[in-house]
Design a protein around this motif. Sequence first.
Motif, PDB file in Angstrom:
ATOM      1  N   TYR A  83       1.727  -8.992  -8.192  1.00 46.29           N
ATOM      2  CA  TYR A  83       3.043  -9.118  -8.173  1.00 46.29           C
ATOM      3  C   TYR A  83       3.671 -10.753  -8.317  1.00 46.29           C
ATOM      4  CZ  TYR A  83       7.976  -8.649  -6.060  1.00 46.29           C
ATOM      5  OH  TYR A  83       9.444  -8.566  -5.892  1.00 46.29           O
ATOM      6  N   ASP A  84       3.140 -11.671  -7.811  1.00 44.63           N
ATOM      7  CA  ASP A  84       3.648 -12.932  -7.578  1.00 44.63           C
ATOM      8  C   ASP A  84       3.435 -13.434  -9.186  1.00 44.63           C
ATOM      9  OD1 ASP A  84       2.844 -14.283  -4.600  1.00 44.63           O
ATOM     10  OD2 ASP A  84       3.780 -12.662  -5.073  1.00 44.63           O
ATOM     11  N   TYR A  85       2.423 -12.957 -10.057  1.00 41.47           N
ATOM     12  CA  TYR A  85       2.324 -13.669 -11.325  1.00 41.47           C
ATOM     13  C   TYR A  85       2.603 -12.733 -12.467  1.00 41.47           C
ATOM     14  CZ  TYR A  85      -0.798 -17.228  -9.509  1.00 41.47           C
ATOM     15  OH  TYR A  85      -1.262 -18.356  -8.972  1.00 41.47           O
ATOM     16  N   GLY A  86       3.613 -11.580 -11.793  1.00 40.64           N
ATOM     17  CA  GLY A  86       4.707 -10.935 -12.936  1.00 40.64           C
ATOM     18  C   GLY A  86       4.066  -9.786 -13.595  1.00 40.64           C
ATOM     19  N   LEU A  87       2.795  -9.455 -13.135  1.00 39.77           N
ATOM     20  CA  LEU A  87       1.939  -8.161 -13.912  1.00 39.77           C
ATOM     21  C   LEU A  87       2.711  -6.934 -13.472  1.00 39.77           C
ATOM     22  CD1 LEU A  87       0.030 -10.470 -14.055  1.00 39.77           C
ATOM     23  CD2 LEU A  87      -1.944  -9.062 -14.128  1.00 39.77           C
ATOM     24  N   THR A  88       3.303  -6.844 -12.456  1.00 43.86           N
ATOM     25  CA  THR A  88       4.069  -5.917 -11.922  1.00 43.86           C
ATOM     26  C   THR A  88       5.443  -6.249 -11.095  1.00 43.86           C
ATOM     27  OG1 THR A  88       3.888  -3.398 -10.707  1.00 43.86           O
ATOM     28  CG2 THR A  88       2.677  -5.460  -9.728  1.00 43.86           C
ATOM     29  N   THR A  91       6.375  -2.466  -5.563  1.00 46.50           N
ATOM     30  CA  THR A  91       5.924  -3.104  -4.278  1.00 46.50           C
ATOM     31  C   THR A  91       4.947  -2.007  -3.540  1.00 46.50           C
ATOM     32  OG1 THR A  91       8.027  -2.342  -3.277  1.00 46.50           O
ATOM     33  CG2 THR A  91       8.056  -4.364  -3.817  1.00 46.50           C
ATOM     34  N   SER A  92       4.665  -0.847  -4.246  1.00 43.13           N
ATOM     35  CA  SER A  92       3.658   0.025  -3.689  1.00 43.13           C
ATOM     36  C   SER A  92       2.787   0.269  -5.116  1.00 43.13           C
ATOM     37  CB  SER A  92       4.375   1.188  -3.501  1.00 43.13           C
ATOM     38  OG  SER A  92       4.875   1.150  -2.265  1.00 43.13           O
ATOM     39  N   ASP A 105       0.853  -1.051   0.068  1.00 41.50           N
ATOM     40  CA  ASP A 105       2.414  -1.447   0.157  1.00 41.50           C
ATOM     41  C   ASP A 105       2.602  -3.065   0.559  1.00 41.50           C
ATOM     42  OD1 ASP A 105       2.543   1.424   2.104  1.00 41.50           O
ATOM     43  OD2 ASP A 105       3.315   0.947   0.007  1.00 41.50           O
ATOM     44  N   LEU A 106       3.472  -3.616  -0.331  1.00 37.37           N
ATOM     45  CA  LEU A 106       3.603  -5.246  -0.425  1.00 37.37           C
ATOM     46  C   LEU A 106       4.924  -5.421   0.446  1.00 37.37           C
ATOM     47  CD1 LEU A 106       1.492  -4.230  -2.746  1.00 37.37           C
ATOM     48  CD2 LEU A 106       2.738  -6.077  -4.098  1.00 37.37           C
ATOM     49  N   THR A 107       4.660  -6.587   1.121  1.00 40.05           N
ATOM     50  CA  THR A 107       5.952  -7.124   1.691  1.00 40.05           C
ATOM     51  C   THR A 107       6.134  -8.293   0.963  1.00 40.05           C
ATOM     52  OG1 THR A 107       5.329  -6.080   3.996  1.00 40.05           O
ATOM     53  CG2 THR A 107       6.904  -8.132   4.005  1.00 40.05           C
ATOM     54  N   VAL A 108       7.629  -8.500   0.535  1.00 40.11           N
ATOM     55  CA  VAL A 108       7.771  -9.504  -0.362  1.00 40.11           C
ATOM     56  C   VAL A 108       9.151 -10.273   0.386  1.00 40.11           C
ATOM     57  CG1 VAL A 108       8.818 -10.372  -2.449  1.00 40.11           C
ATOM     58  CG2 VAL A 108       7.475  -8.435  -2.662  1.00 40.11           C
ATOM     59  N   GLU A 109       8.691 -11.690   0.601  1.00 39.88           N
ATOM     60  CA  GLU A 109       9.743 -12.643   1.141  1.00 39.88           C
ATOM     61  C   GLU A 109      10.032 -13.755   0.187  1.00 39.88           C
ATOM     62  OE1 GLU A 109       7.733 -12.128   5.507  1.00 39.88           O
ATOM     63  OE2 GLU A 109       8.322 -13.815   5.013  1.00 39.88           O
ATOM     64  N   ASP A 110      11.213 -14.089  -0.097  1.00 43.61           N
ATOM     65  CA  ASP A 110      11.635 -14.963  -1.252  1.00 43.61           C
ATOM     66  C   ASP A 110      10.850 -14.907  -2.610  1.00 43.61           C
ATOM     67  OD1 ASP A 110      13.070 -16.158   0.894  1.00 43.61           O
ATOM     68  OD2 ASP A 110      11.347 -17.513   1.627  1.00 43.61           O
ATOM     69  N   LYS A 117      -0.320  -3.990   3.178  1.00 45.56           N
ATOM     70  CA  LYS A 117      -0.711  -3.125   4.086  1.00 45.56           C
ATOM     71  C   LYS A 117      -1.554  -2.102   3.151  1.00 45.56           C
ATOM     72  CE  LYS A 117       0.081   0.659   7.375  1.00 45.56           C
ATOM     73  NZ  LYS A 117       1.205   1.784   8.363  1.00 45.56           N
ATOM     74  N   VAL A 118      -2.932  -1.796   3.606  1.00 45.02           N
ATOM     75  CA  VAL A 118      -3.630  -1.065   2.677  1.00 45.02           C
ATOM     76  C   VAL A 118      -4.021   0.298   3.258  1.00 45.02           C
ATOM     77  CG1 VAL A 118      -5.826  -1.305   1.210  1.00 45.02           C
ATOM     78  CG2 VAL A 118      -4.570  -3.438   1.797  1.00 45.02           C
ATOM     79  N   ASP A 119      -3.950   1.342   2.530  1.00 43.85           N
ATOM     80  CA  ASP A 119      -4.846   2.611   2.790  1.00 43.85           C
ATOM     81  C   ASP A 119      -6.140   2.293   2.361  1.00 43.85           C
ATOM     82  OD1 ASP A 119      -4.288   6.024   1.908  1.00 43.85           O
ATOM     83  OD2 ASP A 119      -5.640   4.984   2.992  1.00 43.85           O
ATOM     84  N   MET A 120      -7.142   2.193   3.231  1.00 45.21           N
ATOM     85  CA  MET A 120      -8.408   2.132   2.981  1.00 45.21           C
ATOM     86  C   MET A 120      -9.100   3.300   2.870  1.00 45.21           C
ATOM     87  SD  MET A 120      -8.686  -1.355   3.073  1.00 45.21           S
ATOM     88  CE  MET A 120     -10.567  -1.847   3.646  1.00 45.21           C
ATOM     89  N   GLY A 121      -8.479   4.338   3.041  1.00 45.52           N
ATOM     90  CA  GLY A 121      -9.252   5.569   2.794  1.00 45.52           C
ATOM     91  C   GLY A 121      -9.914   6.054   4.128  1.00 45.52           C
ATOM     92  N   SER A 122     -10.804   6.922   4.095  1.00 46.66           N
ATOM     93  CA  SER A 122     -11.622   7.507   5.092  1.00 46.66           C
ATOM     94  C   SER A 122     -12.991   7.013   5.406  1.00 46.66           C
ATOM     95  CB  SER A 122     -11.820   8.998   4.746  1.00 46.66           C
ATOM     96  OG  SER A 122     -10.473   9.809   4.610  1.00 46.66           O
ATOM     97  N   PRO A 123     -13.299   6.579   6.487  1.00 45.18           N
ATOM     98  CA  PRO A 123     -14.320   6.018   6.739  1.00 45.18           C
ATOM     99  C   PRO A 123     -15.685   7.186   6.645  1.00 45.18           C
ATOM    100  CG  PRO A 123     -13.359   6.315   8.817  1.00 45.18           C
ATOM    101  CD  PRO A 123     -12.281   6.884   7.761  1.00 45.18           C
TER     102      PRO A 123
END
Length: 285
Positions: A83-88, A91-92, A105-110, A117-123
């Motif tokens: 996100y920060d380096y402009g590849l996308t 924010t999801s 899911d990405l939280t963007v500030e300034d 927040k990562v959905d790490m899947g099922s253990p």
Amino acid sequence: MEFTKMQGLGNDYVYVNCLRETIKNPAEVSKFVSDRHFGIGSDGLIMICPSKVADFEMQMYNADGSRGEMCGNGIRCVAKYVYDYGLTDKTSISVETLGGIKYLDLTVEDGKVSLVKVDMGSPRLAPSQIPIVPENPEDTRIIDAPLEVEGKTYYMTGVSMGNPHTVVYVDDVKGLDLLKIGPSFENHKRFPERINTEFAHVLDRKTVEMRVWERGSGETLACGTGACAVAVASILNGLTEDRVTVKLLGGDLLIEWDKEADKVYMTGPAKVVFDGEIDLTDIDV
Ligand SMILES: N[C@H](CCC[C@H](N)C(=O)O)C(=O)O
């Protein structure tokens, strides 16, 4: 080769944008760049690659050159990088890993990512899925099971988050001599693919502190998949609620196991340390 040094709670990796760079021998490159005296200094190498099945692919290598199936702190930094380096500008995003496709899911500030927040899947809890050799072939889980290491009996709970973990509970996390016992856990004969070992101490029903001896990297300041394994193990052993703050040497992660959906969520920060360039002519052959 251009790189970006990033860290998630002090679990630091060298990140390479492999949409632009090519690495022929990532195992050797990871060993070289990870060396804190002769290289850049890191817990390993993470390559951000194109993917046919997700927005990006993360390929992760430990400091010893071994490949990890998944990396929790690493994937949060991948999200920040793209996100920060402009590849996308999304924010999801989705990231392909050897441990499956992960959704973030990405939280963007300034204009920059501050929290992910990562959905790490099922253990995965079956001995064969971790893998851990069970004491009895008919065992379907490894929960509070005895394991002898260096003449002492520990009680372990096995969890895979795509990569293998064993969680043991101790009274004094800070006093542990991980340099002494860590390698004995990592290379124990009951762990066919070696293992990441978390040493945990429950502070209350919402809080656990831990240290980790990582497969292929030794003690790190934080381990995202390890924090998930500690939360799952603590819930399985009836020690905490389903939403746990895991306190690591490098900081805190918020872990939640949504048992209905059987999904583990991890929320935490990601930071850029610096951008750089390194000559790999003699290494990447
Ligand atoms: N050493 C781990 C990979 C890195 C995991 C850790 N750094 C994380 O944040 O999840 C393994 O070989 O499975």
